[in-house]
Write an enzyme that holds these catalytic residues in place. Structure first.
Site, PDB file in Angstrom:
ATOM      1  N   ARG A 276       0.764  -1.123   0.064  1.00 53.76           N
ATOM      2  CA  ARG A 276      -0.177  -0.094   0.032  1.00 53.76           C
ATOM      3  C   ARG A 276       0.929   1.228   0.014  1.00 53.76           C
ATOM      4  NH1 ARG A 276      -3.379  -2.256  -1.914  1.00 53.76           N
ATOM      5  NH2 ARG A 276      -5.616  -2.690  -1.386  1.00 53.76           N
TER       6      ARG A 276
ATOM      7  N   ASP B 263       4.958  -0.638  -6.507  1.00 57.41           N
ATOM      8  CA  ASP B 263       3.804  -0.813  -7.266  1.00 57.41           C
ATOM      9  C   ASP B 263       2.638  -0.056  -6.850  1.00 57.41           C
ATOM     10  OD1 ASP B 263       2.128  -2.371  -9.429  1.00 57.41           O
ATOM     11  OD2 ASP B 263       1.184  -3.534  -7.676  1.00 57.41           O
TER      12      ASP B 263
ATOM     13  N   GLU C   7      -3.133   7.671  -5.608  1.00 53.56           N
ATOM     14  CA  GLU C   7      -3.178   6.887  -6.705  1.00 53.56           C
ATOM     15  C   GLU C   7      -4.563   7.532  -7.588  1.00 53.56           C
ATOM     16  OE1 GLU C   7      -2.976   2.633  -6.113  1.00 53.56           O
ATOM     17  OE2 GLU C   7      -0.985   2.903  -5.504  1.00 53.56           O
TER      18      GLU C   7
ATOM     19  N   HIS D 174       0.035  -0.239  -9.897  1.00 55.77           N
ATOM     20  CA  HIS D 174      -0.517  -1.189  -8.855  1.00 55.77           C
ATOM     21  C   HIS D 174      -1.121  -2.235  -9.779  1.00 55.77           C
ATOM     22  CE1 HIS D 174      -3.128  -0.518  -5.263  1.00 55.77           C
ATOM     23  NE2 HIS D 174      -3.124  -1.797  -5.531  1.00 55.77           N
TER      24      HIS D 174
END
Length: 531
Positions: free
Chosen positions: A231, A255, A260, A278
């Site tokens: 996260r 990632d 986001e 992600h």
């Protein structure tokens, strides 16, 4: 027929699962908050991935909603506190994409160790930069896992297969589980000091937020490789940039990001930094698995009450649900009884399970009992919201179990310590017990006095002195009020001592009835209860 709104893209096979189980679905993706608020009142269930965001305002409008299913692990987009207060079960699918996410973490680890993306870009530009990329072997290096749960343990298994040493920081990891996985359980400072590579596998919570702060990152080994597929918000991105530029961190691969979609980020363009958008769960297999899993879980809950992978309610398997259901009904009614006779609130609740019921999954039974207890004073409370409400109130809860019950196969007892009043400076205990007889909930004990009665829709509860003339006077009063007696159950400590009467009646008495009943010399306490 239950009705489910599919708020994000979902596999057609998952939609077919709903239809095969007799559940209607409507797919509307890309709804903003205002559109979701307008849409949600008519639905029993909501399926989301990460784009649809059921926040507190959506929860307030969700008058019929019973369950939200997240096709995936992360539930940052769901206001779980608001859902819990509304009585909405929130489920996720923690196992459907665990392998995929673990594989992505390993892939990023290799990419960072050998700087594959940058080498690829320069090679395709015609530069042939063979001398510019000196990589790092991962074999025999120490991998530090922050989080060793469902995904972290799979990363550990793969790392051990690569001949890596694995040290794991996870407060919930037991020594036995660590030995089983072949990892070393360590504290965070030890991990920071020893790890050649660190990868994170924890949710974003108040406890884990910024777990790799600038201060903690500065404690790490020179030449660290850092991977985050968990996260955004777990790592100080500004500090990572600075430490990459100074060379303290050799390479980092993320990632996930604090904000986001990450169209901009302080790390973008930094040398030796790798980014993916992600993609941890982005494989065909994982997307299909989580979609099918969430459809099955939601259908089970809406049709049978089975609860799987819920974040705000105890799990109940489909096999357990039929056995638990009658005891949950009993528990809710006992709680309701106790709540209705605790006029001045309470400081402590004790729940005792005796006999066969003690071997069942007791968490949903406790939740049902607390829902009944709190509903008497707080209104709209259910099994989902009740445990959180009680915890927030500061009321002490104790739960015990005993394998044997002296009289019945199963018994549930609730003891409620009421708040102190002028007449009772120390407070007092309200004690009730019940069981299941012929499939129906029955009250079998009040204030330690044995009796056997049913939970009629309307019950007149009287605590009185066992003196001649009381029953006749009570019957006469009910007759004068035009109230018919349906059932009559009595209990007493001893002849002439304290007694209890539970009288099932066919109508609610007039407003002044209890006042007149309290005026009888034998009566200590009287209350009309509804179930």
């Amino acid at each position: 027929m239950p009705k489910v709104l599919i708020g994000d893209k979902l596999s057609p096979a998952a939609v077919e699962i709903f239809h095969a189980r007799g559940i209607e679905t409507v797919t509307k993706t890309g709804l903003n908050t205002e559109e979701l608020i307008a849409e949600i009142p008519e639905y029993d269930g909501l399926v989301v991935r990460s784009a649809c965001k059921p926040n507190a305002d959506v929860m307030a409008a969700a008058t019929n909603l019973k369950v939200i299913g997240r096709a995936g692990i992360g539930v940052d987009n769901i206001d779980i506190k608001a859902a819990t207060a509304k009585g909405v079960v929130v489920m996720n699918t923690p196992f459907g994409n665990a392998i995929t996410t673990a594989e992505h973490a390993i892939a990023l680890m290799f990419a960072a160790a050998r700087q594959i993306p940058a080498a690829n870009a320069e090679t395709q530009e015609g530069k042939w930069p063979k001398s510019g990329y000196m990589g790092t072997e991962v074999s025999y290096k120490t991998l530090g896992l922050i989080g060793c749960g469902n995904i972290g343990s799979r990363v550990a298994e793969r790392a051990i297969g690569l001949k890596m040493k694995v040290a794991a920081y996870d407060p919930f990891l037991t020594e036995e589980r660590a030995v089983e996985l072949g990892v070393e359980k360590v504290e965070l400072d030890e991990l920071l000091k020893r790890a050649d590579i660190i990868t994170l596998h924890v949710p974003l919570t108040d406890q884990t937020k910024n777990v790799l702060s600038r201060e903690n990152l500065q404690k790490t080994k020179e030449g660290l490789i850092l991977v985050n597929c968990a996260r955004g918000g777990l790592v100080d991105e500004e500090a990572v940039k600075d430490l990459l530029e100074s060379g303290h961190i050799k390479a980092a691969a993320f990632d996930v990001f604090a904000v986001e979609p990450a169209k901009e980020n302080v790390l973008f363009g930094t040398k030796n930094f790798i980014a993916t958008p992600h993609l941890g769960a982005a494989t065909t297999e994982a997307q299909e698995n989580v979609a099918l899993q969430v459809a099955e879980q939601m259908a089970d809950y809406l049709l049978s009450g089975a609860v799987t992978n819920a974040l705000n309610m105890p799990s109940i398997t489909a096999e357990e649900a039929p056995r638990i259901k009658p005891f949950a009904t009993l528990a809710e009614k006992l709680g309701s009884f106790a709540g209705q006779i605790s006029d001045f609130g309470y400081d402590e609740v004790v729940i005792e399970y005796e006999g066969e019921v003690a071997d069942l999954n007791r968490k949903p039974l406790t939740a049902a009992l607390l829902a009944g207890l709190l509903r008497a004073s707080r209104g709209d409370v259910n099994m989902v919201s009740a445990p959180a409400i009680l915890a927030d109130s500061g009321v002490k809860l104790t739960e015990t179990k005993t394998e044997d019950s002296p009289v019945y196969d199963s018994l549930i007892r609730i003891k409620v310590k009421t708040k102190a009043t002028q007449n009772a400076p120390e407070g007092g205990w309200r004690t009730l017990a019940g069981t299941i007889i012929a499939g129906q909930p029955r009250i079998v004990e009040v204030k330690g006095m044995a009796l056997e009665g049913d939970f009629a829709p309307t019950v007149l509860y009287v605590n009185n002195l066992d003196k001649p003339g009381f029953i006749g006077a009570l019957g006469q009063m009910l007759g004068e009020a035009g109230i018919n007696i349906a059932t009559f159950h009595l209990g007493r400590t001893e002849a002439g001592g304290e007694a209890i009467a539970l009288v099932g009646i066919d109508a609610v008495p007039p407003a002044d009835f209890i006042e007149k009943l309290d005026a009888l010399p034998q009566v200590r306490y009287a209350k009309v209860l509804t179930f």
